[in-house]
Write an enzyme that holds these catalytic residues in place. Structure first.
Site, PDB file in Angstrom:
ATOM      1  N   ASP A  98       0.783  -1.236   0.000  1.00 26.88           N
ATOM      2  CA  ASP A  98       0.000   0.000   0.000  1.00 26.88           C
ATOM      3  C   ASP A  98       0.821   1.296   0.000  1.00 26.88           C
ATOM      4  OD1 ASP A  98       1.083  -0.057   2.522  1.00 26.88           O
ATOM      5  OD2 ASP A  98      -0.766  -0.713   3.498  1.00 26.88           O
ATOM      6  N   GLU A 120      -0.043  -9.091  -0.788  1.00 28.10           N
ATOM      7  CA  GLU A 120      -0.635  -8.501   0.420  1.00 28.10           C
ATOM      8  C   GLU A 120      -1.876  -7.693   0.032  1.00 28.10           C
ATOM      9  OE1 GLU A 120       1.796  -7.156   4.038  1.00 28.10           O
ATOM     10  OE2 GLU A 120       0.699  -5.334   3.563  1.00 28.10           O
ATOM     11  N   GLU A 134      -2.136   5.074   2.827  1.00 26.72           N
ATOM     12  CA  GLU A 134      -2.057   3.655   2.481  1.00 26.72           C
ATOM     13  C   GLU A 134      -3.409   3.020   2.160  1.00 26.72           C
ATOM     14  OE1 GLU A 134      -0.495   5.096   4.999  1.00 26.72           O
ATOM     15  OE2 GLU A 134       1.640   4.716   4.694  1.00 26.72           O
ATOM     16  N   HIS A 210       6.285   5.960  12.961  1.00 28.04           N
ATOM     17  CA  HIS A 210       6.670   6.731  11.782  1.00 28.04           C
ATOM     18  C   HIS A 210       5.510   7.202  10.911  1.00 28.04           C
ATOM     19  CE1 HIS A 210       5.661   3.753   8.692  1.00 28.04           C
ATOM     20  NE2 HIS A 210       6.001   2.847   9.583  1.00 28.04           N
ATOM     21  N   ARG A 212       2.559   8.753   8.731  1.00 27.95           N
ATOM     22  CA  ARG A 212       2.237  10.133   8.374  1.00 27.95           C
ATOM     23  C   ARG A 212       1.094  10.710   9.200  1.00 27.95           C
ATOM     24  NH1 ARG A 212       4.254  12.263   3.172  1.00 27.95           N
ATOM     25  NH2 ARG A 212       5.725  10.635   2.599  1.00 27.95           N
ATOM     26  N   HIS A 243      13.087   6.001  12.687  1.00 27.36           N
ATOM     27  CA  HIS A 243      12.914   6.085  11.233  1.00 27.36           C
ATOM     28  C   HIS A 243      13.691   7.292  10.691  1.00 27.36           C
ATOM     29  CE1 HIS A 243      10.750   6.636   7.408  1.00 27.36           C
ATOM     30  NE2 HIS A 243      10.162   5.471   7.582  1.00 27.36           N
TER      31      HIS A 243
HETATM   32  C1  UD1 Z   1       6.709   5.001   3.537  1.00 27.38           C
HETATM   33  C2  UD1 Z   1       5.310   4.523   3.118  1.00 27.38           C
HETATM   34  C3  UD1 Z   1       4.609   3.862   4.284  1.00 27.38           C
HETATM   35  C4  UD1 Z   1       5.471   2.787   4.922  1.00 27.38           C
HETATM   36  C5  UD1 Z   1       6.837   3.370   5.246  1.00 27.38           C
HETATM   37  C6  UD1 Z   1       7.737   2.283   5.781  1.00 27.38           C
HETATM   38  C7  UD1 Z   1       4.153   5.931   1.481  1.00 27.38           C
HETATM   39  C8  UD1 Z   1       3.290   7.106   1.274  1.00 27.38           C
HETATM   40  N1  UD1 Z   1       4.501   5.669   2.749  1.00 27.38           N
HETATM   41  O1  UD1 Z   1       6.531   6.027   4.500  1.00 27.38           O
HETATM   42  O2  UD1 Z   1       3.406   3.270   3.824  1.00 27.38           O
HETATM   43  O3  UD1 Z   1       4.846   2.366   6.093  1.00 27.38           O
HETATM   44  O4  UD1 Z   1       7.425   3.911   4.065  1.00 27.38           O
HETATM   45  O5  UD1 Z   1       8.840   2.808   6.427  1.00 27.38           O
HETATM   46  O6  UD1 Z   1       4.513   5.261   0.548  1.00 27.38           O
HETATM   47  N2  UD1 Z   1      14.278   8.544   4.482  1.00 27.38           N
HETATM   48  C9  UD1 Z   1      15.647   8.493   4.331  1.00 27.38           C
HETATM   49  N3  UD1 Z   1      16.224   7.294   3.978  1.00 27.38           N
HETATM   50  C10 UD1 Z   1      15.508   6.161   3.791  1.00 27.38           C
HETATM   51  C11 UD1 Z   1      14.115   6.226   3.971  1.00 27.38           C
HETATM   52  C12 UD1 Z   1      13.524   7.435   4.297  1.00 27.38           C
HETATM   53  O7  UD1 Z   1      16.333   9.484   4.498  1.00 27.38           O
HETATM   54  O8  UD1 Z   1      16.091   5.118   3.493  1.00 27.38           O
HETATM   55  C13 UD1 Z   1      13.638   9.842   4.848  1.00 27.38           C
HETATM   56  C14 UD1 Z   1      13.608  10.827   3.697  1.00 27.38           C
HETATM   57  O9  UD1 Z   1      13.791  12.103   4.183  1.00 27.38           O
HETATM   58  C15 UD1 Z   1      12.190  10.668   3.181  1.00 27.38           C
HETATM   59  C16 UD1 Z   1      11.445  10.455   4.472  1.00 27.38           C
HETATM   60  O10 UD1 Z   1      12.299   9.615   5.243  1.00 27.38           O
HETATM   61  O11 UD1 Z   1      11.759  11.780   2.465  1.00 27.38           O
HETATM   62  C17 UD1 Z   1      10.077   9.844   4.365  1.00 27.38           C
HETATM   63  O12 UD1 Z   1      10.061   8.782   3.436  1.00 27.38           O
HETATM   64  P1  UD1 Z   1       8.699   8.418   2.635  1.00 27.38           P
HETATM   65  O13 UD1 Z   1       8.953   7.247   1.770  1.00 27.38           O
HETATM   66  O14 UD1 Z   1       8.120   9.630   2.020  1.00 27.38           O
HETATM   67  O15 UD1 Z   1       7.658   8.069   3.761  1.00 27.38           O
HETATM   68  P2  UD1 Z   1       7.681   7.031   4.936  1.00 27.38           P
HETATM   69  O16 UD1 Z   1       7.134   7.730   6.136  1.00 27.38           O
HETATM   70  O17 UD1 Z   1       8.978   6.332   5.026  1.00 27.38           O
HETATM   71  N1  UDP Z   2      12.066  -2.967  10.629  1.00 23.73           N
HETATM   72  C1  UDP Z   2      13.450  -3.031  10.474  1.00 23.73           C
HETATM   73  N2  UDP Z   2      14.247  -2.131  11.162  1.00 23.73           N
HETATM   74  C2  UDP Z   2      13.715  -1.185  11.970  1.00 23.73           C
HETATM   75  C3  UDP Z   2      12.296  -1.108  12.101  1.00 23.73           C
HETATM   76  C4  UDP Z   2      11.507  -2.006  11.395  1.00 23.73           C
HETATM   77  O1  UDP Z   2      13.966  -3.887   9.765  1.00 23.73           O
HETATM   78  O2  UDP Z   2      14.498  -0.416  12.572  1.00 23.73           O
HETATM   79  C5  UDP Z   2      11.231  -3.924   9.862  1.00 23.73           C
HETATM   80  C6  UDP Z   2      10.159  -4.668  10.626  1.00 23.73           C
HETATM   81  O3  UDP Z   2      10.626  -5.881  11.146  1.00 23.73           O
HETATM   82  C7  UDP Z   2       9.070  -4.892   9.569  1.00 23.73           C
HETATM   83  C8  UDP Z   2       9.242  -3.713   8.661  1.00 23.73           C
HETATM   84  O4  UDP Z   2      10.534  -3.180   8.899  1.00 23.73           O
HETATM   85  O5  UDP Z   2       9.307  -6.059   8.810  1.00 23.73           O
HETATM   86  C9  UDP Z   2       8.194  -2.680   8.943  1.00 23.73           C
HETATM   87  O6  UDP Z   2       8.561  -1.499   8.341  1.00 23.73           O
HETATM   88  P1  UDP Z   2       7.895  -0.118   8.688  1.00 23.73           P
HETATM   89  O7  UDP Z   2       7.458  -0.101  10.109  1.00 23.73           O
HETATM   90  O8  UDP Z   2       8.829   0.906   8.213  1.00 23.73           O
HETATM   91  O9  UDP Z   2       6.663  -0.126   7.684  1.00 23.73           O
HETATM   92  P2  UDP Z   2       5.160  -0.637   7.748  1.00 23.73           P
HETATM   93  O10 UDP Z   2       5.146  -2.093   8.053  1.00 23.73           O
HETATM   94  O11 UDP Z   2       4.465   0.186   8.773  1.00 23.73           O
HETATM   95  O12 UDP Z   2       4.621  -0.327   6.390  1.00 23.73           O
END
Ligand code: UD1
Ligand code: UDP
Length: 372
Positions: A98, A120, A134, A210, A212, A243
């Protein structure tokens, strides 16, 4: 028989964790050619999973920017995917769950009239703004997909109720396939902070947050509740892999940065993280995937959200909804730390999400679909 070109598209940490075992299964299948395209909506958090599972993407769109907006992610992913699909000409595209990558991947596939498999599929909260975005991403991807791979019977029912078109399969969640590959009872961490924690004598809480829809006031309330708990109960130690989203990091540092026995650490790689779930007493999280993993390991989970699309573990008693309000999160956490009976009632290993063979079922289903 003609080789089936299967392109897997993913971009964030959870999609990578849940798609990695499937990519490995596709690679093993003689009748299939595996093509991997990552949007890299995440960068570091994605790369560690690729490395762990030894996956080398064929295409990497590298779209991550700090603090990216939903529109920016969608537009850049869609544009990049357009060219990749034109060049690779897959027979089927697999998207997961999602995220924005999921939506862009299924939309790009649809524009090219390529078959879509949604892994999923069928999770629903019923509220289009929670989780945001999502709930809408998975609903839209579901409407575009030709094959729906559902983790549970409840997910299957959701799709049937919506009269979704396409073939629906009950497969289990691939997260359990991934989890079984990395859990080791004698696991030793590389991170010394984690090795030095006295898991036997302390009450350890693993926290992740984490989402939104929790940014701002709800997250402030959640972090304040954690601070309240730690200040009141001395025997508690909190581990919070934060995060990489700067908005999350700023708030975590300002509220919890100086609180004794709260360990703010960098996001952990998947293998140490999964093994940390296995060592801690209690999980507080707004994550989706962790609500599936922790019950399989018999760890009670308090969900820091007002709604969940994963009612199975709540029904089984291992997961409870704590919401996002300061006093409620505080009270529910305190109860589980102090009331042994309440804790034991929740600490049952249940596994409504699969038996570790979801990927095999998905590969079989795709094979059969193309044979027919
Ligand atoms: C995204 C997904 C969310 C999922 C989450 C898992 C969307 C809208 N959201 O949210 O469904 O639960 O990933 O973690 O698709 N960043 C880094 N390095 C990384 C990853 C993230 O610096 O490796 C920072 C960046 O500044 C980035 C911000 O985190 O802009 C947010 O990342 P983004 O993918 O927009 O949203 P998530 O909250 O991670
Ligand atoms: N996870 C990880 N390292 C972390 C936090 C989470 O590997 O520091 C793993 C966790 O075991 C799960 C997945 O990341 O499999 C969940 O990711 P996240 O919470 O970012 O996303 P969501 O499941 O909410 O979409």
């Amino acid at each position: 028989m003609k080789t089936i070109k299967v392109m897997s598209i993913f971009g964030t940490r959870p999609e990578a964790i849940k798609m990695a075992p499937l990519v490995k299964e596709i690679e093993k299948e003689e009748s299939m050619e595996s093509i991997v395209c990552v949007t890299a909506q995440h960068r570091e958090m994605l790369d560690q999973v690729l490395e762990l599972f030894s996956i080398k993407p064929d295409y990497d769109l590298n779209i991550m920017k700090p603090g990216q907006s939903l529109t920016q992610i969608t537009a850049r992913a869609l544009e990049g995917l357009d060219n990749v699909i034109k060049e690779a000409k897959p027979d089927i595209i697999l998207v997961h769950g999602d995220t924005t990558t999921t939506l862009a991947g299924s939309l790009a596939a649809f524009y090219h009239k390529v078959k879509i498999g949604h892994v999923e599929a069928g999770l629903r909260s019923g509220n289009k703004y929670s989780p945001y975005p999502e709930e809408m991403n998975r609903t839209l991807a579901g409407n575009l997909a030709d094959m729906h791979f559902c983790p549970t019977k409840g997910n299957e029912h959701n799709l049937l109720n919506e009269r979704i078109k396409g073939n629906i399969y009950l497969t289990g969640n691939t997260v359990i396939d991934a989890l079984f590959k990395v859990i080791k009872e004698d696991y030793v961490f590389e991170n010394e902070v984690l090795n030095n924690i006295d898991y036997k004598n302390k009450k350890t809480i693993l926290l992740t947050c984490h989402r939104r829809e929790n940014l701002g006031q709800p997250m402030e309330d959640i972090f304040s509740a954690i601070k309240d708990v730690v200040q009141e109960i001395e025997n508690v130690e909190v581990i919070f892999p934060v995060h990489l989203n700067p908005k999350v990091r700023d708030l975590a540092n300002s509220i919890l940065g100086q609180v004794p026995r709260v360990n703010l650490i960098e996001p952990l790689d998947y293998e140490p993280f999964a093994n940390l779930i296995n060592k801690c007493d209690l999980i507080l999280t707004d994550s989706g995937g962790i609500q599936e993993e922790a019950p399989a390991l018999g760890k009670p989970v308090l969900v820091l959200r007002t709604e969940t699309e994963r009612p199975e573990a709540v029904d089984a008693g291992t997961v409870k909804m704590a919401g996002v309000e300061r006093n409620r999160v505080y009270e529910m956490t305190k109860k589980l730390l102090e009331d042994n009976e309440a804790y034991k009632e929740m600490a049952n290993a249940v596994n409504p999400y699969g038996d570790g063979n979801a990927c095999k079922r998905i590969v079989e289903a795709i094979k059969e679909y193309f044979e027919n």
